[in-house]
Structures are given as structure tokens and as C-alpha cells.
Design a protein around this motif. Structure first.
Motif, PDB file in Angstrom:
ATOM      1  N   LYS A  39       0.830  -1.220   0.000  1.00 49.21           N
ATOM      2  CA  LYS A  39       0.000   0.000   0.000  1.00 49.21           C
ATOM      3  C   LYS A  39       0.857   1.260   0.000  1.00 49.21           C
ATOM      4  CE  LYS A  39      -4.184  -1.964   2.047  1.00 49.21           C
ATOM      5  NZ  LYS A  39      -4.147  -3.011   3.069  1.00 49.21           N
ATOM      6  N   ASP A  40       1.961   1.224   0.733  1.00 49.07           N
ATOM      7  CA  ASP A  40       2.852   2.384   0.774  1.00 49.07           C
ATOM      8  C   ASP A  40       3.416   2.676  -0.619  1.00 49.07           C
ATOM      9  OD1 ASP A  40       4.547   4.390   2.302  1.00 49.07           O
ATOM     10  OD2 ASP A  40       6.113   3.176   1.359  1.00 49.07           O
ATOM     11  N   LEU A  41       3.888   1.645  -1.305  1.00 47.98           N
ATOM     12  CA  LEU A  41       4.461   1.833  -2.643  1.00 47.98           C
ATOM     13  C   LEU A  41       3.381   2.234  -3.649  1.00 47.98           C
ATOM     14  CD1 LEU A  41       6.653   1.795  -4.725  1.00 47.98           C
ATOM     15  CD2 LEU A  41       6.596  -0.716  -4.726  1.00 47.98           C
ATOM     16  N   LEU A  42       2.244   1.536  -3.608  1.00 42.18           N
ATOM     17  CA  LEU A  42       1.154   1.829  -4.550  1.00 42.18           C
ATOM     18  C   LEU A  42       0.718   3.286  -4.416  1.00 42.18           C
ATOM     19  CD1 LEU A  42      -0.538   0.322  -6.686  1.00 42.18           C
ATOM     20  CD2 LEU A  42      -2.189  -0.210  -4.900  1.00 42.18           C
ATOM     21  N   GLY A  43       0.684   3.771  -3.185  1.00 42.12           N
ATOM     22  CA  GLY A  43       0.259   5.152  -2.929  1.00 42.12           C
ATOM     23  C   GLY A  43       1.215   6.197  -3.479  1.00 42.12           C
ATOM     24  N   ARG A  44       2.444   5.817  -3.743  1.00 42.69           N
ATOM     25  CA  ARG A  44       3.446   6.755  -4.263  1.00 42.69           C
ATOM     26  C   ARG A  44       3.504   6.766  -5.786  1.00 42.69           C
ATOM     27  NH1 ARG A  44       7.377   7.723  -0.071  1.00 42.69           N
ATOM     28  NH2 ARG A  44       6.965   6.384   1.729  1.00 42.69           N
ATOM     29  N   MET A  45       2.829   5.788  -6.445  1.00 42.57           N
ATOM     30  CA  MET A  45       3.027   5.572  -7.884  1.00 42.57           C
ATOM     31  C   MET A  45       2.151   6.468  -8.749  1.00 42.57           C
ATOM     32  SD  MET A  45       3.373   1.400  -7.815  1.00 42.57           S
ATOM     33  CE  MET A  45       3.794   1.161  -9.546  1.00 42.57           C
ATOM     34  N   THR A  46       2.747   6.964  -9.836  1.00 39.12           N
ATOM     35  CA  THR A  46       1.989   7.695 -10.847  1.00 39.12           C
ATOM     36  C   THR A  46       1.306   6.674 -11.770  1.00 39.12           C
ATOM     37  OG1 THR A  46       3.831   7.684 -12.403  1.00 39.12           O
ATOM     38  CG2 THR A  46       3.730   9.543 -10.846  1.00 39.12           C
ATOM     39  N   ALA A  48       1.758   6.385 -14.958  1.00 33.15           N
ATOM     40  CA  ALA A  48       2.781   5.833 -15.859  1.00 33.15           C
ATOM     41  C   ALA A  48       3.563   4.715 -15.179  1.00 33.15           C
ATOM     42  CB  ALA A  48       3.730   6.935 -16.314  1.00 33.15           C
ATOM     43  N   GLU A  49       3.865   4.911 -13.897  1.00 28.84           N
ATOM     44  CA  GLU A  49       4.610   3.871 -13.159  1.00 28.84           C
ATOM     45  C   GLU A  49       3.748   2.623 -12.960  1.00 28.84           C
ATOM     46  OE1 GLU A  49       7.643   6.737 -10.600  1.00 28.84           O
ATOM     47  OE2 GLU A  49       5.572   6.509  -9.955  1.00 28.84           O
ATOM     48  N   LYS A  50       2.471   2.802 -12.745  1.00 31.06           N
ATOM     49  CA  LYS A  50       1.564   1.656 -12.579  1.00 31.06           C
ATOM     50  C   LYS A  50       1.444   0.864 -13.878  1.00 31.06           C
ATOM     51  CE  LYS A  50      -1.248   3.722  -8.886  1.00 31.06           C
ATOM     52  NZ  LYS A  50      -2.559   4.327  -8.547  1.00 31.06           N
ATOM     53  N   ILE A  51       1.227   1.570 -14.973  1.00 26.27           N
ATOM     54  CA  ILE A  51       1.065   0.877 -16.256  1.00 26.27           C
ATOM     55  C   ILE A  51       2.373   0.195 -16.664  1.00 26.27           C
ATOM     56  CG2 ILE A  51       0.694   1.287 -18.743  1.00 26.27           C
ATOM     57  CD1 ILE A  51      -1.577   3.206 -17.915  1.00 26.27           C
ATOM     58  N   GLY A  52       3.498   0.795 -16.314  1.00 30.52           N
ATOM     59  CA  GLY A  52       4.792   0.154 -16.564  1.00 30.52           C
ATOM     60  C   GLY A  52       4.891  -1.199 -15.881  1.00 30.52           C
ATOM     61  N   GLN A  53       4.399  -1.279 -14.642  1.00 32.33           N
ATOM     62  CA  GLN A  53       4.424  -2.553 -13.911  1.00 32.33           C
ATOM     63  C   GLN A  53       3.599  -3.623 -14.616  1.00 32.33           C
ATOM     64  OE1 GLN A  53       6.228  -3.674 -11.076  1.00 32.33           O
ATOM     65  NE2 GLN A  53       7.297  -1.853 -11.779  1.00 32.33           N
ATOM     66  N   MET A  54       2.556  -3.201 -15.312  1.00 33.27           N
ATOM     67  CA  MET A  54       1.658  -4.147 -15.988  1.00 33.27           C
ATOM     68  C   MET A  54       2.183  -4.607 -17.345  1.00 33.27           C
ATOM     69  SD  MET A  54      -1.938  -2.176 -15.171  1.00 33.27           S
ATOM     70  CE  MET A  54      -2.967  -3.380 -16.018  1.00 33.27           C
ATOM     71  N   THR A  55       3.347  -4.076 -17.740  1.00 37.26           N
ATOM     72  CA  THR A  55       3.872  -4.301 -19.088  1.00 37.26           C
ATOM     73  C   THR A  55       5.043  -5.272 -19.062  1.00 37.26           C
ATOM     74  OG1 THR A  55       3.240  -2.005 -19.587  1.00 37.26           O
ATOM     75  CG2 THR A  55       4.723  -3.097 -21.142  1.00 37.26           C
ATOM     76  N   GLN A  56       4.939  -6.339 -19.863  1.00 28.96           N
ATOM     77  CA  GLN A  56       6.050  -7.284 -20.007  1.00 28.96           C
ATOM     78  C   GLN A  56       6.533  -7.260 -21.458  1.00 28.96           C
ATOM     79  OE1 GLN A  56       5.605 -11.737 -20.054  1.00 28.96           O
ATOM     80  NE2 GLN A  56       6.836 -11.652 -18.195  1.00 28.96           N
ATOM     81  N   TYR A  70      10.068   3.773 -19.504  1.00 33.73           N
ATOM     82  CA  TYR A  70       8.676   3.321 -19.460  1.00 33.73           C
ATOM     83  C   TYR A  70       8.326   2.606 -18.145  1.00 33.73           C
ATOM     84  CZ  TYR A  70       8.696   4.497 -24.406  1.00 33.73           C
ATOM     85  OH  TYR A  70       8.796   5.170 -25.598  1.00 33.73           O
ATOM     86  N   PHE A  71       9.243   2.614 -17.189  1.00 31.24           N
ATOM     87  CA  PHE A  71       9.021   1.974 -15.871  1.00 31.24           C
ATOM     88  C   PHE A  71       8.606   0.503 -16.037  1.00 31.24           C
ATOM     89  CE2 PHE A  71       7.624   6.464 -15.748  1.00 31.24           C
ATOM     90  CZ  PHE A  71       8.610   6.982 -14.915  1.00 31.24           C
ATOM     91  N   ILE A  72       9.257  -0.212 -16.983  1.00 32.52           N
ATOM     92  CA  ILE A  72       8.843  -1.574 -17.331  1.00 32.52           C
ATOM     93  C   ILE A  72       8.945  -2.503 -16.116  1.00 32.52           C
ATOM     94  CG2 ILE A  72       9.389  -3.588 -18.778  1.00 32.52           C
ATOM     95  CD1 ILE A  72       8.108  -1.230 -20.351  1.00 32.52           C
ATOM     96  N   GLY A  73       7.861  -3.266 -15.902  1.00 33.44           N
ATOM     97  CA  GLY A  73       7.792  -4.128 -14.720  1.00 33.44           C
ATOM     98  C   GLY A  73       8.295  -5.535 -14.944  1.00 33.44           C
ATOM     99  N   SER A  74       8.358  -5.977 -16.224  1.00 29.91           N
ATOM    100  CA  SER A  74       8.733  -7.365 -16.480  1.00 29.91           C
ATOM    101  C   SER A  74       9.300  -7.521 -17.889  1.00 29.91           C
ATOM    102  CB  SER A  74       7.523  -8.282 -16.297  1.00 29.91           C
ATOM    103  OG  SER A  74       7.901  -9.639 -16.400  1.00 29.91           O
ATOM    104  N   VAL A  75      10.200  -8.505 -18.012  1.00 32.10           N
ATOM    105  CA  VAL A  75      10.818  -8.851 -19.297  1.00 32.10           C
ATOM    106  C   VAL A  75      10.692 -10.358 -19.466  1.00 32.10           C
ATOM    107  CG1 VAL A  75      12.969  -8.791 -20.648  1.00 32.10           C
ATOM    108  CG2 VAL A  75      12.470  -6.947 -19.032  1.00 32.10           C
TER     109      VAL A  75
END
Length: 476
Positions: A39-46, A48-56, A70-75
Motif C-alpha cells: 500500500k505504501d508503494l502503490l500510494g506513491r506511484m503515478t 505511468a509507473e503503474k502501467i509500466g508494472q503491468m507491461t512485459q 517506461y518503468f517496465i515491470g517485467s521482461v
């Protein structure tokens, strides 16, 4: 103390306190409870940062610059996607670490998670141990053997710096015409259920009381992925990626049961299937992905799409991409495998959230689940590869285990003309032994699909191993 000094002292104390709070981030503190960190991290995210996490994205696009921009979350590595032909474990580690540096250079420093299809051993990697395919392992009827294979595979995957395997495939193949039947443990759902021990091998055993929650037991284990949700092995006439025509009772009693076991074992991720259920694409099936898997079965990990899976919601694929994004994310897919056209995905999803087509609550659910897995597996504390593990790749103990698995998976249909005069075992002093068939002296054919490349290759020079002919020659 004079009033000026007092003011200076108070200001100094305030500055120190401010500095302290700037350095201390709850989400970076492993002593904080999991929910507090997420929750602490999620609350700080923009956004763009959230959508980056959803992108592999695919390995070949994952430069350090792309990762951070692009704040890419996965490769991922697609089948056969390697840093170089015959790359060593150290070369793999170096590549993954470079991408990780890009991810960690961002404002919040969220580590990326690298995934690969390690479906019968770490099969994309040169000289890794190749285990029998699931169709053979199912024939062993030995769940503890399969667990040990999971443990060995986890070590070999970690030897290359990778913390996430797209395995096991828990398809229940109901028609042998399906080209991927070899990836199915059995046509019998009970056998497939018993083989979910692979998950406990890959991830470690879930601690008592935590059953049903995503779990990865440290830096020598990997996150697993139950796939392909759901009904991939039941398509009409065995046509790949096609339509599974079956009533709800059939779906729940044949194709769904192994998912219950997988969730109880703490599987971290579930991959959606290209196939449809009674005409509805699984990648767009809100009922099965959200209402059933997430809400009814209480799956708490993240749901990942298959390779360009949202593109294939439409026919032809990608013909209405913004609809594909809306339908896939709207159905409840959390991480989207967009190997190449990832900027288009990011732009479309950003537009849809900003225009209230997809609610922010859906994005937050996706990111919460992804972060849960990353925190649980210790990725924030240990984001980089462990160089001490390179010796695990293709190690002799693992090859011995593969040999045991081959021995236990062999199915003898008939031994001689009658039981009273068996043909096997052959005498070692036999004058002549005929070894016939195109697969007898071809390591590539012997290993099958998903070996070094996606569909496998012929020949004896693609990786290390022993052909049937050379083994017989050395024995007799």
C-alpha cells in the motif's frame, strides 16, 4: 541558549528529521508487513509507473533506457530468445542484471521480474538439463519425482539470473490431435492434479497456514505459473488456440481441478489461454478470470496474458487493438505480454484510464497483485543474479535425476509375443541389436519441442546430451 541559536537548532533538527523521513521508505523495509509495504508503494506511484508494472516486454527490446523510460515491470525470453547462441550462465546473468539496473534506476526503484519458459528443465539454455516432457512425466505417476524436477529446474533457472518460470502447463489434453498434447501430463484430470507438485518444487513448500497465498521460498526458488487458463487441452478437434465446447460442469470437473491444487500450493501467477470457452476468448473472459479465479477461488497472485494474447482477442489479431486492451485488462489480466509493440499498449491503456474507460481500481488491483508477488519472493531485497549459482546449470545430479525420470516414464506396451517368453531385457552379449527410427540418433528429435528453440530442432549439435543409439552402444 539565545533565541537565534534556538531557532537555528530547531531548524537543524527539523532538517535532520526531514532527511530521515526522505531516506526511510516503508515499502523498502522488509520488517514491515507485506500489506503495509504494498500500500505504501502503490500510494506513491503515478499512472505511468503503474502501467509500466503491468507491461512485459521481450528481451531484445529491454535496454536499460527502455526499462527506466517506461518503468517496465517485467521482461521475458520468448522460445529460443537468448543473449547469444550457446550463451553461458554468466552471460545470461550479465544480461538480466543490466536490465535490472535500468529498472532500479527509476524514481521508486521497483525491480523488474524476468520470466522464461522453463517447461522441461531450463530448456532455452545451452547445456541445461533437459527433462522429459509432461506427457512422459505424467506416465511416471510419481508426484515426488516431479517435485524434485521442479527443485532442480528452479536452481538451473536461477543459475542464469532468472526468478520466474512459465511452468507448469496443467492442460488436460482430451484430443491427441492437439499439437501441444506432449505438454499435458494426462487426459485424466486427477493425474494432472497430482503433478502440481512441480509448483512446490519450483517455489518451495508453502508454510503451514499460508496455503492459497502466493509463495516463493527465497533466492534459490522461482515464481511459477499455472497455464493456460482454462480449457487449452479441450479444444474442438484438438485445434490449437481454438474453441473448447463444453458445459460448465465439464469445464469445472475436467479442466479446472488442477487450478485448485495450484492455488493451494501458492502458485504466484496464472497465464490465460489463447483458446475460447464456448466462443468466448479466455483473454476477454471476465467471468472466468475475475469472478471465478480471483473472487471465488481467491487467487491472490497475478494473472498474465500469453504472448500477444490480447492481440488475438480479435480475428485477425490486432485488428482493433484499443478494444483488445480494454477487453483484456477489463477481464482481469494484470500483466500483459506485449513483446514488441509495448509503447502502443502503454499509450492505449493510459488513454483509457484517463478517459474513465478502464477504472483506476482495475489498474490498482493489477499493480497490487504484481507487487505482492515481487515483495513475497524477496525481489526488492535481492534484485540481482547470484553468481555463486552458475555451477547449477546442467549439473551432474540434475542429469542423474533426468535419467531417473526417463527410466520411470518409459511405458512398455508389449514384451514379446507372450508373457511366458519376454523379449526384454535384452542380453548384453546379443550378437546384433537393431536400433531403428529417425529419433534413434537425433538429440533434437529426442528432446522435442521447447528445446533451445520454441519448436525444437533436429541434430546433435544444439545442446549437450546422449542419443538413444550412443547410449545403447556404450552399454553393450
Amino acid at each position: 541558549m539565545g533565541s537565534l541559536h534556538k531557532t537555528t537548532f530547531v531548524l537543524l533538527m527539523f532538517c535532520l528529521a526531514a532527511l530521515g523521513s526522505a531516506d526511510y521508505l516503508k515499502y523498502k523495509d522488509p520488517k514491515q508487513p507485506l500489506g503495509v509495504r504494498i500500500k505504501d508503494l502503490l500510494g506513491r506511484m503515478t499512472l505511468a509507473e503503474k502501467i509500466g508494472q503491468m507491461t512485459q516486454i521481450e528481451r531484445e527490446n529491454a535496454t536499460a533506457e527502455a526499462m527506466s523510460k517506461y518503468f517496465i515491470g517485467s521482461v521475458l525470453s520468448g522460445g529460443g530468445s537468448v543473449p547469444s547462441p550457446q550463451a553461458s550462465a554468466a552471460a545470461w546473468q550479465s544480461m538480466v542484471n543490466e536490465m535490472q539496473k535500468g529498472a532500479l534506476s527509476t524514481r521508486l526503484g521497483i525491480p523488474m521480474i524476468y520470466g522464461i519458459d522453463a517447461v522441461h528443465g531450463h530448456n532455452n539454455v545451452y547445456k541445461a538439463t533437459i527433462f522429459p516432457h509432461n506427457v512422459g512425466l505424467g506416465a511416471t505417476r510419481d508426484p515426488m519425482l516431479i517435485k524434485r524436477i521442479g527443485e532442480a529446474t528452479a536452481l538451473e533457472v536461477r543459475a542464469t539470473g532468472i526468478p520466474y518460470a512459465f511452468a507448469p502447463c496443467i492442460a488436460v489434453c482430451r484430443d491427441p490431435r492437439w499439437g501441444r498434447c506432449y505438454e499435458s501430463y494426462s487426459e485424466d484430470p486427477k493425474v494432472v492434479q497430482s503433478m502440481t507438485t512441480l509448483i512446490s518444487g519450483l517455489q518451495g513448500d508453502v508454510p503451514a497456514g499460508s496455503e492459497g497465498r502466493p509463495y516463493v521460498g527465497g533466492s534459490k526458488k522461482v515464481a511459477a505459473c499455472a497455464k493456460h487458463y482454462v480449457g487449452d487441452g479441450g479444444t474442438f478437434m484438438g485445434i490449437n488456440e481454438n474453441n473448447t465446447v463444453i458445459d460448465a460442469h465439464g469445464l469445472m470437473t475436467i479442466h479446472m481441478p488442477a487450478y485448485y491444487n495450484s492455488i493451494i500450493r501458492g502458485v504466484s501467477t496464472v497465464m490465460t489461454s489463447y483458446s475460447s470457452w464456448n466462443g468466448k476468448k479466455m483473454h476477454a473472459n471476465h467471468f472466468l478470470v475475475t469472478d471465478f479465479l480471483k473472487n471465488k477461488l481467491k487467487f491472490r497472485g497475478f494473472v498474465i496474458s500469453d504472448w500477444q494474447g490480447i492481440d488475438r482477442i480479435t480475428s485477425p489479431p490486432g485488428v482493433n487493438y484499443s478494444y483488445s486492451v480494454e477487453a483484456g485488462v477489463g477481464a482481469g489480466i494484470d500483466m500483459i505480454m506485449v513483446p514488441y509493440a509495448y509503447t502502443e499498449f502503454i499509450d492505449d491503456l493510459t488513454y483509457q484510464v484517463k478517459n474513465n474507460i478502464i477504472p483506476m481500481s482495475r489498474i490498482d488491483d493489477a499493480v497490487y497483485r504484481i507487487l505482492r508477488v515481487k515483495f513475497t519472493m524477496g525481489l526488492f531485497e535481492s534484485p540481482y543474479a547470484d553468481p555463486s549459482l552458475v555451477g547449477e546449470l546442467g549439473k551432474q545430479e540434475h542429469r542423474d535425476l533426468a535419467r531417473e525420470a526417463v527410466r520411470k516414464s518409459l511405458v512398455l506396451l508389449k514384451n514379446g509375443k507372450s508373457a511366458s517368453s519376454p523379449l526384454l531385457p535384452l542380453p548384453k552379449k546379443a550378437g546384433k541389436i537393431l536400433v531403428a527410427g529417425s529419433h534413434a540418433d537425433d538429440l533434437g528429435l529426442q528432446c522435442g519441442g521447447w528445446t533451445i528453440t520454441w519448436q525444437g530442432q533436429t541434430g546433435n549439435d544444439k545442446t549437450a546430451g546422449t542419443t538413444i543409439l550412443s547410449a545403447i552402444k556404450s552399454t553393450v
